[in-house]
Design an enzyme around this catalytic site. Structure first.
Site, PDB file in Angstrom:
ATOM      1  N   HIS A 200     -54.442  94.365  37.360  1.00 15.63           N
ATOM      2  CA  HIS A 200     -53.154  94.171  36.681  1.00 15.63           C
ATOM      3  C   HIS A 200     -52.044  94.387  37.696  1.00 15.63           C
ATOM      4  O   HIS A 200     -52.092  95.331  38.484  1.00 15.63           O
ATOM      5  CB  HIS A 200     -53.010  95.148  35.511  1.00 15.63           C
ATOM      6  CG  HIS A 200     -51.733  94.938  34.744  1.00 15.63           C
ATOM      7  ND1 HIS A 200     -51.540  93.875  33.900  1.00 15.63           N
ATOM      8  CD2 HIS A 200     -50.573  95.631  34.734  1.00 15.63           C
ATOM      9  CE1 HIS A 200     -50.322  93.935  33.384  1.00 15.63           C
ATOM     10  NE2 HIS A 200     -49.716  94.990  33.876  1.00 15.63           N
ATOM     11  N   GLY A 209     -48.878  94.366  30.006  1.00 14.62           N
ATOM     12  CA  GLY A 209     -48.684  93.042  29.435  1.00 14.62           C
ATOM     13  C   GLY A 209     -48.165  92.001  30.400  1.00 14.62           C
ATOM     14  O   GLY A 209     -48.328  92.136  31.611  1.00 14.62           O
ATOM     15  N   LEU A 235     -55.356  96.210  25.485  1.00 13.48           N
ATOM     16  CA  LEU A 235     -54.820  95.512  26.656  1.00 13.48           C
ATOM     17  C   LEU A 235     -54.295  96.483  27.735  1.00 13.48           C
ATOM     18  O   LEU A 235     -53.445  97.322  27.456  1.00 13.48           O
ATOM     19  CB  LEU A 235     -53.680  94.579  26.220  1.00 13.48           C
ATOM     20  CG  LEU A 235     -53.067  93.714  27.334  1.00 13.48           C
ATOM     21  CD1 LEU A 235     -54.089  92.731  27.883  1.00 13.48           C
ATOM     22  CD2 LEU A 235     -51.833  92.987  26.826  1.00 13.48           C
ATOM     23  N   ASP A 236     -54.803  96.354  28.963  1.00 18.93           N
ATOM     24  CA  ASP A 236     -54.319  97.110  30.124  1.00 18.93           C
ATOM     25  C   ASP A 236     -54.434  98.620  29.936  1.00 18.93           C
ATOM     26  O   ASP A 236     -53.680  99.395  30.550  1.00 18.93           O
ATOM     27  CB  ASP A 236     -52.852  96.752  30.455  1.00 18.93           C
ATOM     28  CG  ASP A 236     -52.696  95.280  30.805  1.00 18.93           C
ATOM     29  OD1 ASP A 236     -53.670  94.684  31.301  1.00 18.93           O
ATOM     30  OD2 ASP A 236     -51.614  94.718  30.571  1.00 18.93           O
ATOM     31  N   ALA A 237     -55.362  99.053  29.082  1.00 20.39           N
ATOM     32  CA  ALA A 237     -55.468 100.479  28.789  1.00 20.39           C
ATOM     33  C   ALA A 237     -56.809 101.080  29.186  1.00 20.39           C
ATOM     34  O   ALA A 237     -57.070 102.245  28.917  1.00 20.39           O
ATOM     35  CB  ALA A 237     -55.207 100.715  27.298  1.00 20.39           C
TER      36      ALA A 237
END
EC number: 3.5.1.10
Lengths: 291, 291, 291, 291
Positions: A200, A209, A235-237
């Site tokens: 990311h 995000g 998401l992205d966690a």
């Protein structure tokens, strides 16, 4: 770290178990009894009183290929069982098989292909999957099959099924999203049943995000970064494996941040893939131990 | 950067104005006509077409103290007025007066005091204000008056009024929150009417608010950081002046992150204070230009 | 890392010995038999075939103060002897005693005093020795005896003898040269018979000797650094413990490099002292293993 | 930084001249008279009293292609002449032509080719010259002519003459040694008469010459680095453009240092090439000003 002359006699053992006395003694004795020499060893306890214990040992055992089954059985019975261990044993000569998913950005993708070619990453890439044709020529230059599976709102479920079919068929051990611009569904992750590593383009948890470089520009930060993590349904966690940043100034635009960020992204992703390929990453809840 | 032999004849000019042709020509000509030699010059445009223009010039002018008023008037009339500039002119021999607000943590505080003593920061500290007695001895060792104003929910308005009275009385140019553990009200900021610099112990915008080291630990990040910014009414959301990070591993606890973070906090705050004291920071909306 | 609630029952064991099979097994078994729980463990082999093996283990043993002598004897006889180990055993509650030698620069000195006061470094400072009066007040503020021993060409031998006498009398475990501007003789090092840590203001081996910032300026480097190392008879050539650098540009002067370098020097020295104080540094020839 | 929509009307002016009053005023006025708008400007003085003055200005001038000759003449006569300037004027639409010399290592080479393909570096590569066949396929994949000129002690002079002929024929503006493993003679440098940029795999001035990773390993340094510099007759002693380092530990071998170093080498070389290509590097004696 990459295949040494002694690779056939070298293996890596990882262990996760409830912490208590005697784990190191039992493990090292079992190895010693089988004639193994410990080359590297790392351990970690979340809390010596009732926490979780993690260990990674690289060892050398003369005649390992022949002794493998015997050692594996003995370790399972006399050590792993009694200590209630979750454990893995990997041969140094068996590189992990890595699927790469890409869209249109080439920087992370080319960097991985080049590192694999040089022998820096102990992996094989049996296939590349993309939702676009753009990077076909690059993949093929490296002799890697390139599969295009367009993804739309309408066909998402089928597209994911086809991706999973290809990856299972190719016996991949894990997948890497090298700036793959589609969100994977929870169903996909369950069906794939193998780790998926993402890169990311921000220092998470900042700028989760879409468009993190634009968000970084708008906030006026003086550092931009990249984060490589295991993909989870949120998401992205997922658990973070590696992160890095570079300094930036007021002179940058969202476009130049994107350009500068490419260098960080590819370094951070390569570091995460290398650690994963060498069994250095143990997941614990939503965090990682990286030996 | 600190007082040079030529300091009496040296000054710094900063400019913010709508971008258009001829700004540099007009400014440098005005300086040249008065016999000034430009020593350093930096400029920035957000967008050469209709954006905002920023410039900082350090110049040397033989006999500046006598020529000051004349130059100031000429610049205002022939350059600043026509180009609609917001501008400042600071003499190198006039260090800015800095109030320091502290609570109980000594690391950022002592670091600032040492740097001022060494001549690294071109500032004077006429007073320290705290809501606790703890750091009195440290302040007094450096010969700086230390005022304790306890703050409670009940007396917050009066406490802030007293703080402002002390700072105005001491003619401070700006204030620094060196890990001051109270949130300042919007009324305070308006009444003080001077810049306030804070150090926050995370890489903003990640981990806004209380206990960022705990939050960093819980998220499992591989970097921790610090951010120095101007204080605005919105918590931890003001224009960022400086940021930095250090790598951390799974071995750290919230306590050891706090200890490691102290080194980053004091470096980042010192860098921000130095930049502000040397008129290197121009604010633009919620962002900064740092020359 | 600093004194935890369990400190009385915690100790650190370091080992250096010829590499061969069974070292970890024998060591961990011996600890296990005495009821110890290994908290941290690090190991390193220069070469698994006939090289040198290094290990550092932090362990917890309920009732350690009473069991100490027994464990020490058992370990010596059953493990250390057979494996031909050079080894140390340190109680977590017994901070090392550190002499600090200074001249006129205060930055490394104050940083160490402050870190000791905060409990970041597990050391005690029984005395400071200087060849100048300058830093007396700072030392005394922290309640530490300050001895001035002027050093000239004529009195160097006597001055060194007096320094050694003071340090032996104070039972110091090691000494730190916190920008002490005198070269120590080989005789001094032999007579002191304890490790001496120095901070050199360059990234060694570049810019050995005097005026490294001037040399860095003249060469036009884009990074300046600092190196902390053990002192040996050859100037600036001893085993390196820690190094770091910061980026610089053409804008710096020798003076501003000196100012910027101070921040690196004090960080690097503090890191080296912390590692030494926690028994993390094992010397091997002219190099170090830093766990 | 790379070709913007306004590129045809954008140019970069660099200036080196004896420092004195009025340089900025004269230059900016000349630009203003021709209707130019300054987009970026940087300046530096080695010493405002009798030193050397450096400036780089990027400007926008509507209709620049038609106005070029006129502006060039006016600037030469009214500014550059009177102030005794060494100066350059470069059109944003005219990328510099870069020859790349390689041997067998591919990492710096591929990194440059990728960056050029992506538009990150404003250069064209008309040819690659090597003393080995190894990298032909990589060069040809990018459509770049690849010339092999074997170099031996016996044919060195002829080989260099042939290299120079090829580079002159291809009208190159500068050459890059992307880990080219031959030392260039002083005659070569004079005959080529264009800047040559090298990447050396250490933080110069440490570890000049062959095998710097081996030397770094033997010294036990805790950082390894790379340095990009202009080539002069003295080996590894030319003006430094860019440097960087990464931390390493006792765990590395000379081989793993080499692998880790590759990432630093390619980043540092790319940074130096980018700065050179954008006219950001002004040489002054044996040092550089990098705007």
């Amino acid at each position: 770290m990459t295949a040494a002359p002694d690779a056939p006699n070298t293996a890596t053992l990882t262990i996760t178990c409830p912490d208590r006395q005697g784990i190191v003694a039992a493990t090292s004795q079992c190895l010693h009894r089988h004639g193994a020499n410990i080359i590297h060893s790392d351990q970690h306890s979340t809390d010596p009183e009732g926490g979780t214990f993690f260990m990674r040992m690289e060892f050398h055992l003369e005649g390992l290929p022949g002794a493998w089954a015997d050692f594996e059985r003995a370790f399972a019975e006399t050590v792993a069982g009694p200590f209630d261990m979750h454990w893995t044993l990997s041969a140094a000569t068996r590189p992990k098989r890595m699927a790469v998913l890409v869209s249109r950005y080439d920087h992370c993708f080319l960097d991985l292909l080049w590192r694999v070619r040089r022998g820096d990453l102990n992996v094989e890439i049996p296939l590349v999957i993309s939702n676009h044709e753009d990077l076909r020529r690059d993949a093929e230059m490296f002799g890697i099959p390139y599969h295009v599976i367009p993804v739309t709102k309408a066909n998402k479920a089928e597209a994911e099924a086809e991706q999973i079919r290809l990856m299972h068929e190719a016996s991949v051990d894990f997948a890497v999203l090298a700036r793959y611009m589609q969100i994977l569904s929870g169903d996909f992750l369950h069906a794939l049943a193998r780790p998926v590593i993402n890169i990311h383009h921000s220092f998470l948890p900042a700028f989760v995000g879409a468009n993190p470089y634009r968000a970084a520009f708008d906030r006026g930060v003086k550092l931009i970064g990249a984060t490589s993590h295991y993909v989870t349904e949120e998401l992205d966690a997922g658990p973070i494996i590696a992160q890095d940043v570079i300094p930036v100034t007021h002179r940058e635009t969202p476009e130049s941040l994107m350009r500068l960020g490419r260098d960080v992204e590819r370094q951070v992703l390569a570091r995460a893939v290398k650690a994963h390929a060498e069994d250095r990453v143990l997941v614990h809840g939503n965090k990682t131990v990286v030996f």
